[in-house]
Design a protein around this motif. Structure first.
Motif, PDB file in Angstrom:
ATOM      1  N   SER A  79      -2.066  75.218  35.910  1.00  0.00           N
ATOM      2  CA  SER A  79      -1.180  76.237  35.342  1.00  0.00           C
ATOM      3  C   SER A  79      -0.447  77.000  36.438  1.00  0.00           C
ATOM      4  O   SER A  79       0.771  77.218  36.357  1.00  0.00           O
ATOM      5  CB  SER A  79      -2.003  77.201  34.478  1.00  0.00           C
ATOM      6  OG  SER A  79      -1.235  78.310  34.071  1.00  0.00           O
ATOM      7  N   SER A  80      -1.171  77.398  37.476  1.00  0.00           N
ATOM      8  CA  SER A  80      -0.582  78.200  38.553  1.00  0.00           C
ATOM      9  C   SER A  80       0.465  77.430  39.345  1.00  0.00           C
ATOM     10  O   SER A  80       1.473  77.999  39.776  1.00  0.00           O
ATOM     11  CB  SER A  80      -1.687  78.698  39.494  1.00  0.00           C
ATOM     12  OG  SER A  80      -2.619  79.494  38.792  1.00  0.00           O
ATOM     13  N   TRP A  82       1.077  79.270  31.010  1.00  0.00           N
ATOM     14  CA  TRP A  82       0.094  80.326  30.743  1.00  0.00           C
ATOM     15  C   TRP A  82      -0.857  79.891  29.627  1.00  0.00           C
ATOM     16  O   TRP A  82      -2.077  80.033  29.737  1.00  0.00           O
ATOM     17  CB  TRP A  82       0.820  81.607  30.341  1.00  0.00           C
ATOM     18  CG  TRP A  82      -0.090  82.776  30.084  1.00  0.00           C
ATOM     19  CD1 TRP A  82      -0.516  83.696  30.993  1.00  0.00           C
ATOM     20  CD2 TRP A  82      -0.680  83.144  28.823  1.00  0.00           C
ATOM     21  NE1 TRP A  82      -1.341  84.618  30.386  1.00  0.00           N
ATOM     22  CE2 TRP A  82      -1.459  84.303  29.060  1.00  0.00           C
ATOM     23  CE3 TRP A  82      -0.621  82.611  27.536  1.00  0.00           C
ATOM     24  CZ2 TRP A  82      -2.173  84.935  28.041  1.00  0.00           C
ATOM     25  CZ3 TRP A  82      -1.342  83.228  26.524  1.00  0.00           C
ATOM     26  CH2 TRP A  82      -2.108  84.383  26.774  1.00  0.00           C
ATOM     27  N   SER A 107      -4.638  86.112  31.176  1.00  0.00           N
ATOM     28  CA  SER A 107      -4.238  86.410  32.552  1.00  0.00           C
ATOM     29  C   SER A 107      -2.924  87.171  32.589  1.00  0.00           C
ATOM     30  O   SER A 107      -1.984  86.834  31.870  1.00  0.00           O
ATOM     31  CB  SER A 107      -4.087  85.106  33.347  1.00  0.00           C
ATOM     32  OG  SER A 107      -3.535  85.364  34.626  1.00  0.00           O
ATOM     33  N   SER A 161       5.114  88.966  33.530  1.00  0.00           N
ATOM     34  CA  SER A 161       3.787  88.631  33.010  1.00  0.00           C
ATOM     35  C   SER A 161       3.640  89.028  31.550  1.00  0.00           C
ATOM     36  O   SER A 161       3.120  88.266  30.725  1.00  0.00           O
ATOM     37  CB  SER A 161       2.701  89.317  33.843  1.00  0.00           C
ATOM     38  OG  SER A 161       2.630  88.780  35.146  1.00  0.00           O
ATOM     39  N   THR A 174       0.619  85.996  36.068  1.00  0.00           N
ATOM     40  CA  THR A 174       1.738  85.052  36.070  1.00  0.00           C
ATOM     41  C   THR A 174       2.766  85.382  37.138  1.00  0.00           C
ATOM     42  O   THR A 174       3.201  84.514  37.898  1.00  0.00           O
ATOM     43  CB  THR A 174       2.420  85.040  34.685  1.00  0.00           C
ATOM     44  OG1 THR A 174       1.479  84.644  33.697  1.00  0.00           O
ATOM     45  CG2 THR A 174       3.600  84.085  34.678  1.00  0.00           C
ATOM     46  N   ILE A 212       3.707  77.469  37.413  1.00  0.00           N
ATOM     47  CA  ILE A 212       4.321  78.802  37.480  1.00  0.00           C
ATOM     48  C   ILE A 212       4.952  79.036  38.840  1.00  0.00           C
ATOM     49  O   ILE A 212       6.068  79.562  38.947  1.00  0.00           O
ATOM     50  CB  ILE A 212       3.262  79.886  37.174  1.00  0.00           C
ATOM     51  CG1 ILE A 212       2.799  79.772  35.721  1.00  0.00           C
ATOM     52  CG2 ILE A 212       3.827  81.283  37.439  1.00  0.00           C
ATOM     53  CD1 ILE A 212       1.614  80.646  35.386  1.00  0.00           C
ATOM     54  N   SER A 215      -4.909  79.738  29.174  1.00  0.00           N
ATOM     55  CA  SER A 215      -5.437  80.817  28.339  1.00  0.00           C
ATOM     56  C   SER A 215      -5.656  80.394  26.902  1.00  0.00           C
ATOM     57  O   SER A 215      -6.524  80.942  26.220  1.00  0.00           O
ATOM     58  CB  SER A 215      -4.481  82.024  28.383  1.00  0.00           C
ATOM     59  OG  SER A 215      -4.410  82.560  29.687  1.00  0.00           O
TER      60      SER A 215
END
Length: 320
Positions: A206-207, A48, A59, A235, A62, A210, A52
């Protein structure tokens, strides 16, 4: 002393991961489970903050990617080999991140925050609708030959990988571009930086981390439904952990994830009916008591030691 401050973050990360690596050999099943929770949140919070932290885009999506990873395992876990399932989960997370990023990363401020939260809820509702109307069930069972120790080492590998990736990005042109974007996106555009492309690339990285974390964690539950996979508390917990440690530096989320996982485990054991209230109180204390996180506090101490007053990295309350 200067070398200590220079190499301190690397030593901190190395010592923490090294200590966690010993848990399967010297700890009980409970300690391994706790270490799994710590590692999972280290990866989630660092992923994250990877996006960010430098951009200032906050965001709340998450859990959307975390749930996508978990449901990929629920659907394909018994059909494909485990490594292939993880690759498919990563690919789905990447595609969703690119689609969402292209359509939303031009937003800023509260608009992105609201959209990211709405995205997670939208995906949860779509999965629920599919399960009820197409699958004729509420959730899915996950019976895979993946041990708790196996999950631990996969998360450990993800933790090492994300720190390595974060370190490389921080020393690349992309990392420099993101820092400029975080300071002033308008200035970044005037400097010739393709802000949309830079944000999209890091949002995708990042995604993917996750999403894979959600996939690795899925076998622990045995049974998965939308309420479990897309729990919005995930999140918020990730945001609190990243802000507590300091989202502006790579090692910051680790400083927040470890103590808060231990605290949340204690709260869950003794005050299960008041978890959300206590989480809110923790969030308030973090925002007002440590606005720049533990890493920011350490940075101020370092500045005092060196007689300097340079500000520590910060996270703005805007964007995705």
């Amino acid at each position: 002393m200067s070398r200590l401050f220079r190499y301190g973050p690397a030593v901190l990360v190395g010592v923490t991961l090294g200590a966690l690596a010993l848990v399967p050999f010297v700890g009980s099943d409970y300690h391994v489970a706790l270490a799994i929770a710590i590692l999972s949140y280290i990866v989630l919070a660092t992923a994250w903050a990877l996006f960010s932290g430098p951009t200032g885009y906050v965001s709340l999506a998450t859990v959307a990617f975390f749930g996508i990873g978990a449901y990929t395992v629920a659907v394909l876990g018994e059909v494909l080999p485990w490594p292939v399932v993880l690759l498919v989960a990563a690919a789905i997370g990447l595609v969703v991140a690119l689609v969402v990023g292209l359509s939303t990363l031009r937003l800023s401020g509260i608009y992105f925050v609201v959209f990211s939260f709405g995205l997670a809820e939208l995906i949860r509702q779509l999965v629920t609708w599919y399960e009820v109307n197409i699958g004729r069930s509420v959730g899915r069972y996950v019976f895979l030959d993946v041990t708790q120790v196996g999950i631990f080492w996969q998360l450990f590998g993800l933790a090492v990988a994300i720190f390595l990736v974060g370190w490389l990005i921080g020393r690349s042109r992309l990392g420099l571009a993101l820092k400029v974007i975080g300071e002033d996106e308008t200035v970044a555009r005037h400097c010739g930086i393709d802000t949309t492309r830079a944000k999209l690339m890091l949002f995708a990285v990042s995604s993917v981390f996750i999403t894979v974390t959600g996939a690795v964690m899925a076998p622990r539950w045995t049974y998965i439904d939308p309420a479990i996979a897309f729990n919005p508390l995930v999140s918020f917990q990730v945001v609190v952990m990243a802000l507590l440690g300091g989202a502006g530096v790579l090692y910051g989320p680790l400083l927040g994830a470890v103590p808060l996982v231990l605290l949340f485990d204690l709260i869950g054991a003794h005050f299960p009916n008041h978890f959300s209230i206590l989480l809110g109180l923790v969030f308030i204390v973090v925002v007002y008591g440590l606005p720049k996180g533990v890493a920011g506090l350490m940075g101020r101490v370092t500045s005092v030691e060196h007689g300097a007053g340079s500000p520590s990295p910060r996270v703005r309350g805007e964007g995705g």
